[in-house]
Design a protein around this motif. Sequence first.
Motif, PDB file in Angstrom:
ATOM      1  N   ASN A   1       8.516   4.190  -7.115  1.00  0.00           N
ATOM      2  CA  ASN A   1       7.347   5.037  -7.325  1.00  0.00           C
ATOM      3  C   ASN A   1       7.545   6.427  -6.742  1.00  0.00           C
ATOM      4  OD1 ASN A   1       6.002   3.032  -8.610  1.00  0.00           O
ATOM      5  ND2 ASN A   1       4.578   2.579  -6.959  1.00  0.00           N
ATOM      6  N   ARG A   2       8.268   6.484  -5.667  1.00  0.00           N
ATOM      7  CA  ARG A   2       8.493   7.765  -5.011  1.00  0.00           C
ATOM      8  C   ARG A   2       9.492   8.621  -5.774  1.00  0.00           C
ATOM      9  NH1 ARG A   2       6.271  10.810  -3.256  1.00  0.00           N
ATOM     10  NH2 ARG A   2       5.390   9.808  -1.447  1.00  0.00           N
TER      11      ARG A   2
ATOM     12  N   ALA B   1       7.923   0.543  -4.067  1.00  0.00           N
ATOM     13  CA  ALA B   1       7.530   1.739  -3.329  1.00  0.00           C
ATOM     14  C   ALA B   1       8.564   2.843  -3.502  1.00  0.00           C
ATOM     15  CB  ALA B   1       7.350   1.405  -1.846  1.00  0.00           C
TER      16      ALA B   1
ATOM     17  N   ALA C   1      -1.936   0.176  -9.537  1.00  0.00           N
ATOM     18  CA  ALA C   1      -0.484   0.205  -9.384  1.00  0.00           C
ATOM     19  C   ALA C   1       0.015  -1.197  -9.148  1.00  0.00           C
ATOM     20  CB  ALA C   1      -0.083   1.119  -8.233  1.00  0.00           C
TER      21      ALA C   1
ATOM     22  N   GLN D   1      -0.740  11.522   2.111  1.00  0.00           N
ATOM     23  CA  GLN D   1       0.265  10.629   2.665  1.00  0.00           C
ATOM     24  C   GLN D   1       0.617  11.020   4.084  1.00  0.00           C
ATOM     25  OE1 GLN D   1       3.525   9.553  -0.046  1.00  0.00           O
ATOM     26  NE2 GLN D   1       2.297  10.443  -1.671  1.00  0.00           N
TER      27      GLN D   1
ATOM     28  N   ASN E   1       2.487   6.020  -2.767  1.00  0.00           N
ATOM     29  CA  ASN E   1       3.558   6.796  -3.375  1.00  0.00           C
ATOM     30  C   ASN E   1       3.256   7.127  -4.829  1.00  0.00           C
ATOM     31  OD1 ASN E   1       5.037   6.762  -1.065  1.00  0.00           O
ATOM     32  ND2 ASN E   1       6.574   5.304  -1.769  1.00  0.00           N
ATOM     33  N   ARG E   2       2.595   6.232  -5.486  1.00  0.00           N
ATOM     34  CA  ARG E   2       2.291   6.441  -6.893  1.00  0.00           C
ATOM     35  C   ARG E   2       1.178   7.469  -7.086  1.00  0.00           C
ATOM     36  NH1 ARG E   2       4.306   7.116 -10.444  1.00  0.00           N
ATOM     37  NH2 ARG E   2       5.387   5.167 -10.759  1.00  0.00           N
ATOM     38  N   HIS E   3       0.126   7.371  -6.290  1.00  0.00           N
ATOM     39  CA  HIS E   3      -1.104   8.064  -6.649  1.00  0.00           C
ATOM     40  C   HIS E   3      -1.553   9.206  -5.738  1.00  0.00           C
ATOM     41  CE1 HIS E   3      -2.225   5.569 -10.071  1.00  0.00           C
ATOM     42  NE2 HIS E   3      -1.957   4.491  -9.375  1.00  0.00           N
ATOM     43  N   HIS E   4      -1.025   9.293  -4.532  1.00  0.00           N
ATOM     44  CA  HIS E   4      -1.645  10.237  -3.603  1.00  0.00           C
ATOM     45  C   HIS E   4      -0.782  11.458  -3.281  1.00  0.00           C
ATOM     46  CE1 HIS E   4      -4.113   6.487  -2.569  1.00  0.00           C
ATOM     47  NE2 HIS E   4      -4.810   7.247  -3.374  1.00  0.00           N
TER      48      HIS E   4
ATOM     49  N   GLN F   1       0.824  -1.200   0.000  1.00  0.00           N
ATOM     50  CA  GLN F   1       0.000   0.000   0.000  1.00  0.00           C
ATOM     51  C   GLN F   1       0.862   1.255   0.000  1.00  0.00           C
ATOM     52  OE1 GLN F   1      -2.817  -1.432  -0.408  1.00  0.00           O
ATOM     53  NE2 GLN F   1      -3.823   0.479  -0.985  1.00  0.00           N
ATOM     54  N   THR F   2       2.030   1.156   0.568  1.00  0.00           N
ATOM     55  CA  THR F   2       2.969   2.276   0.498  1.00  0.00           C
ATOM     56  C   THR F   2       3.339   2.540  -0.959  1.00  0.00           C
ATOM     57  OG1 THR F   2       3.889   1.719   2.661  1.00  0.00           O
ATOM     58  CG2 THR F   2       5.224   3.117   1.240  1.00  0.00           C
ATOM     59  N   ALA F   3       3.552   1.472  -1.708  1.00  0.00           N
ATOM     60  CA  ALA F   3       3.875   1.623  -3.131  1.00  0.00           C
ATOM     61  C   ALA F   3       2.725   2.323  -3.857  1.00  0.00           C
ATOM     62  CB  ALA F   3       4.160   0.262  -3.758  1.00  0.00           C
ATOM     63  N   VAL F   4       1.518   1.885  -3.588  1.00  0.00           N
ATOM     64  CA  VAL F   4       0.343   2.478  -4.227  1.00  0.00           C
ATOM     65  C   VAL F   4       0.214   3.948  -3.858  1.00  0.00           C
ATOM     66  CG1 VAL F   4      -2.177   2.446  -4.298  1.00  0.00           C
ATOM     67  CG2 VAL F   4      -0.909   0.292  -4.294  1.00  0.00           C
TER      68      VAL F   4
END
Lengths: 239, 239
Positions: B143-144, B140, B69, A151, A143-146, A138-141
């Motif tokens: 993505n960041r 993650a 993602a 965050q 980081n991508r979208h929010h 969920q951290t990956a997600v």
Amino acid sequence: MGPSSVPSPNKLLAALPPDIYERLQQDLDLVELELGASVYEAGGKQPFVYFPTDSIVSLLYVMKDGASAEIAVVGNEGLVGISLFMGGETTPSRAVVQSAGHAFRLSSKVMKREFEYGGPLLHLLLRYTQALITQMAQTAVCNRHHSVEQQLCRWLLLSADRLPTNELTMTQELIANMLGVRREGVTEAAGKLQDAGLIHYSRGRIIIVNRSKLEKRVCECYAVVKKEFDRLLPNEMAI
Amino acid sequence: MGPSSVPSPNKLLAALPPDIYERLQQDLDLVELELGASVYEAGGKQPFVYFPTDSIVSLLYVMKDGASAEIAVVGNEGLVGISLFMGGETTPSRAVVQSAGHAFRLSSKVMKREFEYGGPLLHLLLRYTQALITQMAQTAVCNRHHSVEQQLCRWLLLSADRLPTNELTMTQELIANMLGVRREGVTEAAGKLQDAGLIHYSRGRIIIVNRSKLEKRVCECYAVVKKEFDRLLPNEMAI
DNA sequence: AGAGCTATGTATTCTAGCGCACATACACCG
DNA sequence: CGGTGTATGTGCGCTAGAATACATAGCTCT
């Protein structure tokens, strides 16, 4: 449930069957974890695993250029050092104390021995590991979208869930490091949250004033992680 | 090493001791995985686990608003369905076939039974899980901090590592979905890579022309993941 | 009280990537 | 051989966040 005679504020330890817990107890040392201390380094062997009680440890990856990103946080619901029983012994990420406090320390040797016995302890640790995996995913997600603000909300809630108080000792600079964003971005987001009356902060002290409003502003990532931890590690666990 | 009489192109299966592999064999079904098929849905029970041979399965989280993602990819080096033996039974993410092909399918019941025996199979699966964790963590980070182009390079290399050929059947639209970016962003990045002579593509067909140049352009995330898989799951594994 | 450090606030410029709109072009099929 | 659908190319305005620079404002220690 763990034994009530020696209450353990670490939920994993508390969820162990009494006989296992008692066997472990002689090997558990309560140690202090100071803010910013490194619990283990990327790629380094780990002589101990840690079960935080009132501390929070952040797992983060530091890039060659020095930039960093948080992978997951560990508080009194878990343990630091899963790679030990997963078989890899080390990981490419660091573990840094994000919120000072204490943890029960257990030698890697004992940890491995107990894990190899199989049974309740093994299954409990693996369920915890799966919850941790969800947090990483969920951290990956996120980081991508929010947005940084979303965050920050997620980060505040995840941290608060792992502490007995609603007050975090944490500068914006450090939060920015964890999230892998600029300090100014955190300042701006935190300012908005304060203006909206969700938090109050001053000089490294953040108080969550209105938790339910914070939960309304956070992205779905927080709920996904929370739900998965609750599902996999219920407070009243019957093993 | 697995038995040479019935060669298994899935590395995990191949790494099992012969006696375990032979016991499993009667329960393994070779099935076809079609492009875009859902291997399992978020939150759904999984009746089977899958050991890909010449297919690739993508683990991805789909948000409420439909954006997605990728969390990790699984090819012939691994298996789809770790939550089964980790104890959670389900996960919040989907598993989608990213590259059509085949996989050995094993019933969850047998998988659990074998896992509970402990020993080599358990340790192998846990080491694989740790490698997968590293992949998620690095996703993650990537993505960041990294550009679409860098992420595309990483994605191409990770995919190519899991296929017997250097040719991927994959539209830019689908890649964009996996990476959680716009299709146009992929078009632009892919155009640059093609101009530089690293890849060649046309209508859903990507050929890696110059792999070593691609490795020079990718961010460090790829090497971290690759190294960790090699470390935890060496090709000639002595269990 | 004042010095000095650290934490926080704010402004300016720059860029990657988004959202949208549409142009091309290859592939297959009648 | 031309039509149609899908894949790819491209342009444009917009925004979030980066980089940089500097201003303020609390603590703390003397």
